[in-house]
Design a protein around this motif. Sequence first.
Motif, PDB file in Angstrom:
ATOM      1  N   UNK A   1      33.747  41.805  35.030  1.00 34.34           N
ATOM      2  CA  UNK A   1      34.532  40.672  34.529  1.00 34.34           C
ATOM      3  C   UNK A   1      35.921  40.718  35.156  1.00 34.34           C
ATOM      4  N   UNK A   2      36.724  39.708  34.843  1.00 33.83           N
ATOM      5  CA  UNK A   2      38.082  39.670  35.401  1.00 33.83           C
ATOM      6  C   UNK A   2      38.927  40.822  34.872  1.00 33.83           C
ATOM      7  N   UNK A   3      38.662  41.259  33.631  1.00 32.39           N
ATOM      8  CA  UNK A   3      39.403  42.403  33.069  1.00 32.39           C
ATOM      9  C   UNK A   3      39.047  43.676  33.830  1.00 32.39           C
ATOM     10  N   UNK A   4      37.737  43.889  34.035  1.00 36.01           N
ATOM     11  CA  UNK A   4      37.288  45.073  34.781  1.00 36.01           C
ATOM     12  C   UNK A   4      37.814  45.007  36.216  1.00 36.01           C
ATOM     13  N   UNK A   5      37.851  43.799  36.801  1.00 32.88           N
ATOM     14  CA  UNK A   5      38.334  43.631  38.169  1.00 32.88           C
ATOM     15  C   UNK A   5      39.748  44.179  38.332  1.00 32.88           C
ATOM     16  N   UNK A   6      40.631  43.829  37.394  1.00 30.59           N
ATOM     17  CA  UNK A   6      42.017  44.299  37.487  1.00 30.59           C
ATOM     18  C   UNK A   6      42.099  45.815  37.375  1.00 30.59           C
ATOM     19  N   UNK A   7      41.255  46.405  36.532  1.00 30.43           N
ATOM     20  CA  UNK A   7      41.259  47.865  36.390  1.00 30.43           C
ATOM     21  C   UNK A   7      40.775  48.540  37.671  1.00 30.43           C
TER      22      UNK A   7
ATOM     23  N   UNK B   1      42.050  31.182  44.202  1.00 28.13           N
ATOM     24  CA  UNK B   1      43.210  32.045  43.977  1.00 28.13           C
ATOM     25  C   UNK B   1      42.789  33.490  43.737  1.00 28.13           C
ATOM     26  N   UNK B   2      41.700  33.673  42.981  1.00 27.22           N
ATOM     27  CA  UNK B   2      41.214  35.031  42.700  1.00 27.22           C
ATOM     28  C   UNK B   2      40.689  35.687  43.987  1.00 27.22           C
ATOM     29  N   UNK B   3      40.031  34.905  44.841  1.00 27.97           N
ATOM     30  CA  UNK B   3      39.561  35.443  46.125  1.00 27.97           C
ATOM     31  C   UNK B   3      40.734  35.905  46.982  1.00 27.97           C
ATOM     32  N   UNK B   4      41.795  35.091  47.032  1.00 23.78           N
ATOM     33  CA  UNK B   4      42.984  35.471  47.800  1.00 23.78           C
ATOM     34  C   UNK B   4      43.601  36.746  47.241  1.00 23.78           C
ATOM     35  N   UNK B   5      43.635  36.841  45.913  1.00 19.49           N
ATOM     36  CA  UNK B   5      44.231  38.021  45.261  1.00 19.49           C
ATOM     37  C   UNK B   5      43.453  39.284  45.632  1.00 19.49           C
ATOM     38  N   UNK B   6      42.119  39.219  45.595  1.00 18.64           N
ATOM     39  CA  UNK B   6      41.296  40.391  45.939  1.00 18.64           C
ATOM     40  C   UNK B   6      41.538  40.788  47.395  1.00 18.64           C
ATOM     41  N   UNK B   7      41.548  39.802  48.297  1.00 20.22           N
ATOM     42  CA  UNK B   7      41.757  40.105  49.721  1.00 20.22           C
ATOM     43  C   UNK B   7      43.109  40.773  49.947  1.00 20.22           C
ATOM     44  N   UNK B   8      44.152  40.263  49.291  1.00 18.41           N
ATOM     45  CA  UNK B   8      45.493  40.829  49.476  1.00 18.41           C
ATOM     46  C   UNK B   8      45.577  42.257  48.962  1.00 18.41           C
ATOM     47  N   UNK B   9      44.861  42.550  47.865  1.00 16.47           N
ATOM     48  CA  UNK B   9      44.906  43.903  47.303  1.00 16.47           C
ATOM     49  C   UNK B   9      44.062  44.897  48.103  1.00 16.47           C
ATOM     50  N   UNK B  10      43.049  44.376  48.802  1.00 19.48           N
ATOM     51  CA  UNK B  10      42.144  45.261  49.552  1.00 19.48           C
ATOM     52  C   UNK B  10      42.653  45.506  50.973  1.00 19.48           C
ATOM     53  N   UNK B  11      43.408  44.570  51.545  1.00 21.07           N
ATOM     54  CA  UNK B  11      43.877  44.690  52.932  1.00 21.07           C
ATOM     55  C   UNK B  11      44.576  46.024  53.219  1.00 21.07           C
ATOM     56  N   UNK B  12      45.393  46.588  52.313  1.00 18.25           N
ATOM     57  CA  UNK B  12      46.010  47.901  52.613  1.00 18.25           C
ATOM     58  C   UNK B  12      45.005  49.011  52.914  1.00 18.25           C
TER      59      UNK B  12
ATOM     60  N   UNK C   1      33.527  45.749  44.204  1.00 15.38           N
ATOM     61  CA  UNK C   1      34.310  44.526  44.417  1.00 15.38           C
ATOM     62  C   UNK C   1      33.546  43.523  45.287  1.00 15.38           C
ATOM     63  N   UNK C   2      32.723  44.036  46.208  1.00 13.48           N
ATOM     64  CA  UNK C   2      31.931  43.141  47.064  1.00 13.48           C
ATOM     65  C   UNK C   2      30.904  42.371  46.236  1.00 13.48           C
ATOM     66  N   UNK C   3      30.448  42.963  45.121  1.00 14.31           N
ATOM     67  CA  UNK C   3      29.460  42.289  44.258  1.00 14.31           C
ATOM     68  C   UNK C   3      30.091  41.221  43.383  1.00 14.31           C
ATOM     69  N   UNK C   4      31.397  41.296  43.161  1.00 19.74           N
ATOM     70  CA  UNK C   4      32.059  40.403  42.207  1.00 19.74           C
ATOM     71  C   UNK C   4      32.077  38.969  42.715  1.00 19.74           C
ATOM     72  N   UNK C   5      31.725  38.049  41.833  1.00 19.17           N
ATOM     73  CA  UNK C   5      31.752  36.625  42.165  1.00 19.17           C
ATOM     74  C   UNK C   5      33.025  36.009  41.592  1.00 19.17           C
ATOM     75  N   UNK C   6      33.880  35.547  42.479  1.00 24.60           N
ATOM     76  CA  UNK C   6      35.187  35.053  42.040  1.00 24.60           C
ATOM     77  C   UNK C   6      35.074  33.710  41.326  1.00 24.60           C
ATOM     78  N   UNK C   7      36.084  33.461  40.486  1.00 23.40           N
ATOM     79  CA  UNK C   7      36.091  32.217  39.708  1.00 23.40           C
ATOM     80  C   UNK C   7      36.654  31.074  40.541  1.00 23.40           C
ATOM     81  N   UNK C   8      37.739  31.346  41.270  1.00 20.37           N
ATOM     82  CA  UNK C   8      38.369  30.287  42.058  1.00 20.37           C
ATOM     83  C   UNK C   8      38.957  30.874  43.337  1.00 20.37           C
TER      84      UNK C   8
END
Length: 723
Positions: free
Chosen positions: A202-208, A237-248, A228-235
Amino acid sequence: MSGFRAPPRKGENFELSADLNSEYREKRKDAIKKVIANMTVQKDVSGLFPDVLKNMQTDDLEQKKLVYLYLMNYAKTQPELVILAVNTFVKDTDDPNPLVRALAIRTMGCLRAEKIIDYLCDPLQKCLRDDNPYVRKTAALCVAKLYDLKPELVLENGFLETLQEMIADSNPMVVANTVAALSDIHTAATAAGTSSDAFQITSVILNKLLVALNECSEWGRVAILNALARYETVDEKESEHICERVVPQFQHANASVVLAAVKVVMIHMRHVHSENLTKQFLRKMAPPLVTLLSNPPEVQWVALRNINLLLQKRPELLSNEMRVFFCKYNDPLFVKVEKLDIMVRLAGENNVDALLSELKEYASEVDVDFVRKSIKAIGQTAIKIDVAAERCVNVLLELIGTRVSYVVQEAVVVMKDIFRKYPATYEGVIPTLCANLDELDEPEAKASLIWIIGEYANKIDNADELLSIFVDTFTEESYPVQLQTLTAVVKLFLQKPDGSQGLVQRVLNTATKDCDSPDVRDRAYIYWRLLSTDPGAAKAVVLSHRPPITLPRTTVSQPLLEELLGEISSLASVYHKPAETFVGRGRVGIDTVQRKDLEPADERSAAQKALQTVAAGQQSENLLDFADDGAGDGQQPSGLAATTVLASTPAAVNILSGTSSNPLDDLVSIFGSASMTVPSTQPPTSATPLVGFGFAAPATPSVLQAASPPVQQAPQDDLLGLF
């Protein structure tokens, strides 16, 4: 009495047993080390199980680890004796030392003995809520092992709910191991067909997960990134957020972490619609992919296979990095081949000169396979980039000038593809190719040159002489060369009918009478029929316009490419095949294999199907008999009815029951007497092989003669009536 005394027992195991029961601690520890050493070199020390078990209760952590290692190895062969160790395991899970607690629960999970599983639940429950994070992370993986053995125990004791709560743990390593365990359970549950989702992100688990990502070890990061690859994003904005956090994670030193991060970004980038943001992610992705090429050759190859997939989806990803993929002198062949493929993918108008210069150098290497692939890459570059085609042809002509046999032959094959892409453009090269006719001894090179001669027969003055060389040795050539020779001679005849009539007559005669290949014979029959009935139709068929060839942008279909991009850093992306094509669904234990091994019902079903197949074949006595003369009342039953009749014979009963000592003989005895001899119903036909071609005269006519009316005959008499 001394004569009845037993001789002293000798042997290494006897001595080890004595040492294991010694009163001295060091002697016992040394004996355990010797036992483990013997076990490592595949010596059987299972007979020492009770003696080793006595040394389990000790405060020495090293000795305890050795005993646990021995227990894990021999628990399957001595399940009754493992029960004796349960009390010690349970006691160790309450030990004040967290290392001992973790060691005990890990070993209990690894024993995989049915009798000890029931004793595992209570200690595991305690360890999952232990104060020490090391014990908790070990216990999390133990839940996955327990699910593999007995899923119902995990569900009954609420271990799944406990694991889902542990995702919020303060320690990132506990979170990582929990994610790995839940992912493992989810995979096993999916394979078993369980409807409930064992690991719903879920989105809560995603943030953790995103919080824990930067604090884990390599293994933990890979586990979290796969989740994270299995997670299906809601919109978006959430996809952009995941990409930005994973890029490092692209900057990580471990290749597996880098590829897992690339996979996550590629998956979630599908939902990012901003062009600028997409270009930014791709720009950050390029340097780490290039860095992977500084690894050992095996890691390089895995990276190159994944880069190949990425370039098929995003060709602009490494458009400025071609020089990185230039081959080094000490690269293994499998790395060089992948680099060649990627260089052709990256080829463009701005870098084609550097590429051709490099490929020309490769063509002078000593490795024949690499040289051939380099020359093939030159041809692919010519087909891909129109403006560079002439430069590629000039490089090929220089290579042909070396007069090296395998270089010349591969260059001829490549020139054939260039002629197919650019027809009537590089005809000035043809004399050079024809001059090297004597150098060709490989079927593919011969077939390519014959195709070129046939295609441009009207512009080659001595085309008939060149083709007659191959017609003279027609029966000695390989089948591809025979097919090309046949087609080229017919093309020559259609373009220059006056001087090639005898040649085409000779090749058709040879192909229909003396050739072993049914493909060659059938093609000769078709050409003969076309030429003798309608030369205009023959010209329309044989000399029809062919569309120019192109270099495919992807080596796999688009849906498969999307699937493989979701499997980057796994074997599927390395093989470029879906995982189900080389890995079985789910986990298969030995008990499953034994259950499936030779089930009687399946055997009977297979035998019944075999009898049915042969019975159906029995009715097809004459494959060329298309008449309905067998529809009388005396017709034998076919299909299932036939198997019922046939199964009444003793031989069939033996086959169906599985008691046949020689199934082949029994099968022959069933059908041998029934219809192995086919009654001859056809009238005797003329021995002249050309009667079926529409020619009435027995003598061989010229193909230029008008076809006489065909002789009326039964459909099965004339195979060519099918055409």
